[in-house]
Design a protein around this motif. Sequence first.
Motif, PDB file in Angstrom:
ATOM      1  N   VAL A 132       0.849  -1.190   0.000  1.00 31.52           N
ATOM      2  CA  VAL A 132       0.000   0.000   0.000  1.00 31.52           C
ATOM      3  C   VAL A 132       0.884   1.240   0.000  1.00 31.52           C
ATOM      4  O   VAL A 132       1.869   1.329   0.738  1.00 31.52           O
ATOM      5  CB  VAL A 132      -0.949   0.005   1.219  1.00 31.52           C
ATOM      6  CG1 VAL A 132      -0.181  -0.079   2.527  1.00 31.52           C
ATOM      7  CG2 VAL A 132      -1.838   1.243   1.215  1.00 31.52           C
ATOM      8  N   ALA A 133       0.550   2.193  -0.864  1.00 27.52           N
ATOM      9  CA  ALA A 133       1.256   3.464  -0.946  1.00 27.52           C
ATOM     10  C   ALA A 133       0.410   4.544  -0.283  1.00 27.52           C
ATOM     11  O   ALA A 133      -0.783   4.679  -0.579  1.00 27.52           O
ATOM     12  CB  ALA A 133       1.538   3.834  -2.398  1.00 27.52           C
ATOM     13  N   VAL A 134       1.019   5.280   0.637  1.00 27.03           N
ATOM     14  CA  VAL A 134       0.317   6.375   1.316  1.00 27.03           C
ATOM     15  C   VAL A 134       1.057   7.672   1.027  1.00 27.03           C
ATOM     16  O   VAL A 134       2.291   7.707   0.958  1.00 27.03           O
ATOM     17  CB  VAL A 134       0.241   6.132   2.839  1.00 27.03           C
ATOM     18  CG1 VAL A 134      -0.619   4.925   3.147  1.00 27.03           C
ATOM     19  CG2 VAL A 134       1.624   5.944   3.443  1.00 27.03           C
ATOM     20  N   ASN A 135       0.313   8.735   0.813  1.00 30.62           N
ATOM     21  CA  ASN A 135       0.896  10.028   0.513  1.00 30.62           C
ATOM     22  C   ASN A 135       1.246  10.757   1.800  1.00 30.62           C
ATOM     23  O   ASN A 135       0.460  10.773   2.761  1.00 30.62           O
ATOM     24  CB  ASN A 135      -0.085  10.874  -0.307  1.00 30.62           C
ATOM     25  CG  ASN A 135      -0.271  10.331  -1.708  1.00 30.62           C
ATOM     26  OD1 ASN A 135       0.523  10.600  -2.598  1.00 30.62           O
ATOM     27  ND2 ASN A 135      -1.325   9.534  -1.909  1.00 30.62           N
ATOM     28  N   VAL A 136       2.432  11.375   1.826  1.00 28.33           N
ATOM     29  CA  VAL A 136       2.857  12.137   3.000  1.00 28.33           C
ATOM     30  C   VAL A 136       3.717  13.296   2.518  1.00 28.33           C
ATOM     31  O   VAL A 136       4.571  13.134   1.639  1.00 28.33           O
ATOM     32  CB  VAL A 136       3.629  11.241   3.996  1.00 28.33           C
ATOM     33  CG1 VAL A 136       4.844  10.614   3.355  1.00 28.33           C
ATOM     34  CG2 VAL A 136       4.042  12.026   5.224  1.00 28.33           C
ATOM     35  N   SER A 137       3.460  14.464   3.075  1.00 30.81           N
ATOM     36  CA  SER A 137       4.264  15.637   2.729  1.00 30.81           C
ATOM     37  C   SER A 137       5.550  15.636   3.543  1.00 30.81           C
ATOM     38  O   SER A 137       5.670  14.937   4.552  1.00 30.81           O
ATOM     39  CB  SER A 137       3.467  16.915   2.998  1.00 30.81           C
ATOM     40  OG  SER A 137       3.245  17.069   4.385  1.00 30.81           O
ATOM     41  N   LEU A 138       6.488  16.440   3.106  1.00 31.42           N
ATOM     42  CA  LEU A 138       7.733  16.543   3.857  1.00 31.42           C
ATOM     43  C   LEU A 138       7.486  17.092   5.259  1.00 31.42           C
ATOM     44  O   LEU A 138       8.058  16.617   6.236  1.00 31.42           O
ATOM     45  CB  LEU A 138       8.727  17.428   3.111  1.00 31.42           C
ATOM     46  CG  LEU A 138       9.365  16.811   1.863  1.00 31.42           C
ATOM     47  CD1 LEU A 138      10.233  17.833   1.162  1.00 31.42           C
ATOM     48  CD2 LEU A 138      10.186  15.601   2.228  1.00 31.42           C
ATOM     49  N   ALA A 139       6.623  18.118   5.350  1.00 36.73           N
ATOM     50  CA  ALA A 139       6.307  18.670   6.668  1.00 36.73           C
ATOM     51  C   ALA A 139       5.622  17.634   7.542  1.00 36.73           C
ATOM     52  O   ALA A 139       5.882  17.519   8.738  1.00 36.73           O
ATOM     53  CB  ALA A 139       5.436  19.917   6.527  1.00 36.73           C
ATOM     54  N   GLY A 140       4.719  16.852   6.948  1.00 37.94           N
ATOM     55  CA  GLY A 140       4.037  15.814   7.716  1.00 37.94           C
ATOM     56  C   GLY A 140       4.978  14.714   8.159  1.00 37.94           C
ATOM     57  O   GLY A 140       4.862  14.188   9.266  1.00 37.94           O
ATOM     58  N   LEU A 141       5.942  14.346   7.302  1.00 38.98           N
ATOM     59  CA  LEU A 141       6.872  13.283   7.640  1.00 38.98           C
ATOM     60  C   LEU A 141       7.674  13.614   8.894  1.00 38.98           C
ATOM     61  O   LEU A 141       8.039  12.724   9.666  1.00 38.98           O
ATOM     62  CB  LEU A 141       7.817  13.041   6.462  1.00 38.98           C
ATOM     63  CG  LEU A 141       8.700  11.794   6.530  1.00 38.98           C
ATOM     64  CD1 LEU A 141       7.853  10.531   6.536  1.00 38.98           C
ATOM     65  CD2 LEU A 141       9.680  11.776   5.368  1.00 38.98           C
ATOM     66  N   ALA A 142       7.932  14.900   9.121  1.00 36.73           N
ATOM     67  CA  ALA A 142       8.709  15.317  10.293  1.00 36.73           C
ATOM     68  C   ALA A 142       7.840  15.551  11.521  1.00 36.73           C
ATOM     69  O   ALA A 142       8.376  15.823  12.598  1.00 36.73           O
ATOM     70  CB  ALA A 142       9.487  16.589   9.974  1.00 36.73           C
ATOM     71  N   SER A 143       6.510  15.457  11.398  1.00 33.11           N
ATOM     72  CA  SER A 143       5.626  15.768  12.522  1.00 33.11           C
ATOM     73  C   SER A 143       5.474  14.575  13.452  1.00 33.11           C
ATOM     74  O   SER A 143       5.623  13.418  13.049  1.00 33.11           O
ATOM     75  CB  SER A 143       4.243  16.194  12.005  1.00 33.11           C
ATOM     76  OG  SER A 143       3.589  15.087  11.398  1.00 33.11           O
ATOM     77  N   VAL A 144       5.142  14.876  14.703  1.00 33.45           N
ATOM     78  CA  VAL A 144       4.933  13.818  15.699  1.00 33.45           C
ATOM     79  C   VAL A 144       3.722  12.974  15.338  1.00 33.45           C
ATOM     80  O   VAL A 144       3.726  11.747  15.487  1.00 33.45           O
ATOM     81  CB  VAL A 144       4.757  14.444  17.097  1.00 33.45           C
ATOM     82  CG1 VAL A 144       4.409  13.373  18.122  1.00 33.45           C
ATOM     83  CG2 VAL A 144       6.015  15.183  17.507  1.00 33.45           C
ATOM     84  N   GLN A 145       2.672  13.614  14.822  1.00 33.70           N
ATOM     85  CA  GLN A 145       1.453  12.881  14.505  1.00 33.70           C
ATOM     86  C   GLN A 145       1.704  11.803  13.451  1.00 33.70           C
ATOM     87  O   GLN A 145       1.291  10.649  13.602  1.00 33.70           O
ATOM     88  CB  GLN A 145       0.361  13.842  14.016  1.00 33.70           C
ATOM     89  CG  GLN A 145      -0.029  14.898  15.040  1.00 33.70           C
ATOM     90  CD  GLN A 145       0.743  16.192  14.845  1.00 33.70           C
ATOM     91  OE1 GLN A 145       1.963  16.173  14.744  1.00 33.70           O
ATOM     92  NE2 GLN A 145       0.037  17.312  14.797  1.00 33.70           N
TER      93      GLN A 145
END
Length: 715
Positions: free
Chosen positions: A547-560
């Motif tokens: 499964v491929a999930v989309n994630v932004s660079l800002a999101g990748l660094a977030s705790v959530q």
Amino acid sequence: MIALGRPVRVVVPLAVAVAACPRVPSGLPRDLTFQVIGLVAAAAALRGLARQGTTRRAGWLLVALGYLGWVLAHSVRTLEVRVLDLDAQPGPADAVRLASYAVMAAGLLLMVRRRGGRRDHAAFLDAAVLGAGLAVAAGVLLVAPVARDSASLGVTLADGGQVLADVLLLAVLARLWTATGQKTAAFGVLSAALLLTVLADVLSEYRSVVDADFGAAVVEQVLWLPACVLVAGAAWMAPGEEPAEPAPGQAELIHPGRRLLLLFTGLALPVATLVADGLLAERFEWRVVAGGSALVSLLVLIRLAGLLTSGQSRVVELATLSRSDALTGLANRRTWDFELARAARSAKERNAPLTVALLDLDGLHRYNRAHGHPAGDRLLRAAARAWSEQLRPGQVLARYAGGGFALLCPDQWAADVRPVVDAMRAATPDRQTVSVGMATWDPHSEPDSVMTAATQFVTEAKRSGGDQVQVAPRPTSKKLIPRPLIHWQPIVDLRTTRPVGVEALSRFQGGDPLSVFEAAASVGSGPTLEATAITYALTNRPEGLWVAVNVSLAGLASVQVQRALAGNLAGVVLEVTEHGDADVPDLAELVADHRARGASIAVDDSGPGLSNLDRLLTLRPDIVKLDLSRATSLDSDYARASIRMVTGWAAAVGAKVCAEGVETEDQWRRLRDAGIKLGQGHFFGRPMPPEELLALPRDTVAARVASPVAPRGVR
């Protein structure tokens, strides 16, 4: 306890003999009298210990044997001087005497160990501080003069060894007095005997080293002999058993005054010795004082370090106890209230959902009546362990009351928590059932309101027969980020047209995905929304497909998002996109961590943030997405050149290319013939709900293509 009559009958005759000893003519008669009284007292001590009939008298036995050896050393010395007319030092008598002191010290240390002292390292340090201080005083006042005046190294070692042996005895005796356990009368008598022995040794050494006219030898004998007599009396008074070691979880406290007295004495002795040596001595022994002071300082420093470490450990232990339920080890009610308030503040700041589930064991009272309360306690502990294993990162499970437990789920709607709750219900031990009430918090209300709602619905679940889940209506606040509905788009192997994976795409009621994500990011809730979408996608992923999930660079660094991506990521592709200039300093470390846990990395060419070479080198993608939505035709030279450039770069670095937006059979054939391995688009399957994906044949193109077509090169 043995009656006092027998110890008195032993001590009184010996005391009379000691009192008569000074009246015996000096010389050999007095020396022989001294030896006889000492031997009789030592034999009486050994006889008294033998009559105790116990197996825990090893410490007392060693002390009595030490006194016997000490008396024998005097006998050997008398034989050397009075009979053989030998006055050589050191001689056999010195060796026997030093060995006797070692045996006494070993006996005292064994008594300390019997009283549980082997675990009290701080008490040993306190005694060591006292011993170091005493060693400084003895070294300056007694040992240093011997070293200066004696031409024989053996004499210096013999006399100095005896002085240091006395220091050792005092330090060990002090350690024994600070040990836990009752101090019996026998122990007090033994302590008095040891103090008299040390005092006699000090007087003897002072008279032989410093002032030969100080006192007389008979004074030392009058002190040594009573010490032997007191040891005999203590042996007959000794109780049948030494205090047992404290049971685990129990502790006996020592009054701090004893410890403080030891530390004060050990610290003050070097200072007092320095003053006395400066006022009275002709030669200042600064090396001994400096070395001893350094040793005392080091011991005190170690003691303080131990206090700090112990204090910190106690603080952590007490904090853990205050936060934990004593029966299950889970968070208690106090911790739950704190975590709920903190999660509510965070959810309100980020417009994120917050769901609470209350779980109540059905029929716990009947279980207690049938099996007993201890069995009910075991059931609660087993349930807590089993349910804890089902939790996801960021979730908190607490024992709320009796058989009730509370589950806190930040950043999740009730529908997202339902799979976790179902897993917990299935894991409930001993075939017991659970009623559950769930509610998502409305940020316009107080945090307690979600508990009220969950309580209402768990009560309704139990009223309806139990073993079910009741969910409160979803809050209507428009501030909350919307719950994404995950649709799946197949990703196929272009050579066989068989699905190998799916891309999770978020859909929202009443809004297009890009607008919803941009609106969430504008108010600081972008990472929360991304984490919610990722959590739902990974929770409901189809079997047998990555499964491929989309994630932004800002999101990748977030705790959530990091919480949503915790654990094993095998079979997960992180499709990194960026629609802004996010700067993530530790991007390489983040990517490496996700790769180490099994994830693959894909890059999407739809955003300008990934257009620079530096970002591409940092991510080192395993899959490169090639978007065909902007390409009107694959026949142009520019289109073919672009495809060759991407596929050539991917082949050089060992990555795969996935073509997005494949709409026609002609596009599929051309891309396959160009060497592109993966593809997705409406030709293979549009984004669809989970139930449609499950019904989809594993070969999605077979019905559309009559027969395979031989590969053709793209020119």
